[in-house]
Structures are given as C-alpha cells and as structure tokens.
Design a protein around this motif. Sequence first.
Motif, PDB file in Angstrom:
ATOM      1  N   GLN A  45       0.819  -1.222   0.000  1.00 31.43           N
ATOM      2  CA  GLN A  45       0.000   0.000   0.000  1.00 31.43           C
ATOM      3  C   GLN A  45       0.850   1.268   0.000  1.00 31.43           C
ATOM      4  OE1 GLN A  45      -2.586  -1.467   3.440  1.00 31.43           O
ATOM      5  NE2 GLN A  45      -4.042  -0.275   2.241  1.00 31.43           N
TER       6      GLN A  45
ATOM      7  N   CYS B 187     -10.684   0.152   3.425  1.00 30.99           N
ATOM      8  CA  CYS B 187      -9.289  -0.006   3.028  1.00 30.99           C
ATOM      9  C   CYS B 187      -8.717   1.364   2.676  1.00 30.99           C
ATOM     10  CB  CYS B 187      -9.213  -0.930   1.813  1.00 30.99           C
ATOM     11  SG  CYS B 187      -7.528  -1.207   1.238  1.00 30.99           S
ATOM     12  N   LEU B 188      -7.523   1.657   3.196  1.00 30.73           N
ATOM     13  CA  LEU B 188      -6.887   2.948   2.896  1.00 30.73           C
ATOM     14  C   LEU B 188      -6.598   3.099   1.407  1.00 30.73           C
ATOM     15  CD1 LEU B 188      -4.354   3.256   5.850  1.00 30.73           C
ATOM     16  CD2 LEU B 188      -6.548   4.419   5.587  1.00 30.73           C
TER      17      LEU B 188
ATOM     18  N   HIS C 212      -7.125  -9.030   6.552  1.00 28.09           N
ATOM     19  CA  HIS C 212      -7.155  -7.988   5.506  1.00 28.09           C
ATOM     20  C   HIS C 212      -5.735  -7.662   5.032  1.00 28.09           C
ATOM     21  CE1 HIS C 212      -8.948  -4.056   3.908  1.00 28.09           C
ATOM     22  NE2 HIS C 212      -7.653  -3.815   3.874  1.00 28.09           N
TER      23      HIS C 212
ATOM     24  N   HIS D 170      -3.549  -8.366   1.406  1.00 29.01           N
ATOM     25  CA  HIS D 170      -2.801  -7.371   0.612  1.00 29.01           C
ATOM     26  C   HIS D 170      -1.484  -7.958   0.096  1.00 29.01           C
ATOM     27  CE1 HIS D 170      -4.891  -3.544   0.576  1.00 29.01           C
ATOM     28  NE2 HIS D 170      -5.089  -3.546   1.885  1.00 29.01           N
TER      29      HIS D 170
ATOM     30  N   ALA E 122      -7.812  -0.244   6.484  1.00 25.40           N
ATOM     31  CA  ALA E 122      -6.668  -1.056   6.846  1.00 25.40           C
ATOM     32  C   ALA E 122      -5.873  -1.447   5.609  1.00 25.40           C
ATOM     33  CB  ALA E 122      -7.145  -2.296   7.583  1.00 25.40           C
TER      34      ALA E 122
HETATM   35 ZN   LIG Z   1      -6.505  -2.431   2.818  1.00 29.38          ZN
END
Ligand SMILES: [Zn+2]
Length: 184
Positions: A58, A100-101, A142, A146, A184
């Motif tokens: 991310q 989700c960010l 979660h 990713h 998240a």
């Molecule tokens: Zn996420």
Amino acid sequence: MSDATCPAAILPLRFLGDPVLRSKASRVDAFDADLRTLAESMVASMYAHHGIGLAAPQVGRPIRLIVVDTGEQRDGSEAFALVNPEIVEQEGAVTGEEGCLSIPGIVAEVERSSRVRVRGSTPAGEPLEIVATELLARVLQHEIDHLNGILFVDRLGPMRRRMALREWRRRRTRDEPAAPAAGA
Ligand SMILES: [Zn+2]
C-alpha cells in the motif's frame, strides 16, 4: 544525525488501480535497519492516514511486511509490525464492516474467520505468533490478503462488488474527500 531524532516519514498511499496492489509480495530475507525504518514509517503513515493496519504494497513496497494498531492510544504503544506473516490456523466465520486505505470512502460487510493464529517475525527477526479474534483477527486477514494481491472488494459477492467499485469510481471522478472510516 541519528535516526532517533528523525521523525518517521509519512509515505504516500497507493490506490486501487495501481498494479503494486495486485502483485504477490516477496518474502523478506534481510532483517536490517532499512526494514526497521520502513516499519516505523509505515506505523507513522498508518496513523497519518487514520488506518488501523497497513501493508507494505500500500506504500509501493511489494514485500511481506504489515503493521497493525487496533488499540485506542494511537501513539505507537500498541502498534506492531509483522514480517512474513502466515495464517497457520483459522476457525469460525463472522461478517463485519471493512474499509481499506487504498480504496478510501468504500465500506462493505466482509466475511472473515473469527479466530486466526498468525505466525511471522518482528522486524528484528524475532519469531512472533499472535492468536487474534474480533477486530484484530479481521485486520490481520485484511493485511495478509494485501500481501497476496487481494483487496477486500474481491471478497464481496459480484453484485456488491460492482456497487462498491461503481461508488469508488464516482468518488474518484468527483474527487470527493473520503470520510475517515476504519481502513486497513
Ligand atoms: Zn486495505
């Protein structure tokens, strides 16, 4: 200047559509100072972006590193980083709201295991095993998703996924600021 006097960097986030979020992250072999600095910057970035978890892809780094803080303090005292995390046991099923960010503004009900046992290492290379339930279990699942290129919208049924993605595109086109949801 020593590292201790440098505040950890706030890293920019990658968003849905960025190929790094779809790559399978590589295993970490070098437990060095760079890894610890990245973990610290990820914790600072998680707080800055109002998240309760963050995975290295991310922030554009396709390696198996996650940080989590589901506590109330938000000052680093309850944050932890996990390297090469693996779910070694899981049981039960529970549905709960998730965001989700990397897909800001979108929340949906997602089914997850209700209890997980996760094994990994600290950024210093010490083995770490966590048995989690409730919110922590959800965040760990979660974040580990990713690392495998899986986003929470992939776990929705086809109709709810279409609705979520349509809403995401609508928000992106209008450039609406995302409400701070527990991402998240
Ligand atoms: Zn996420």
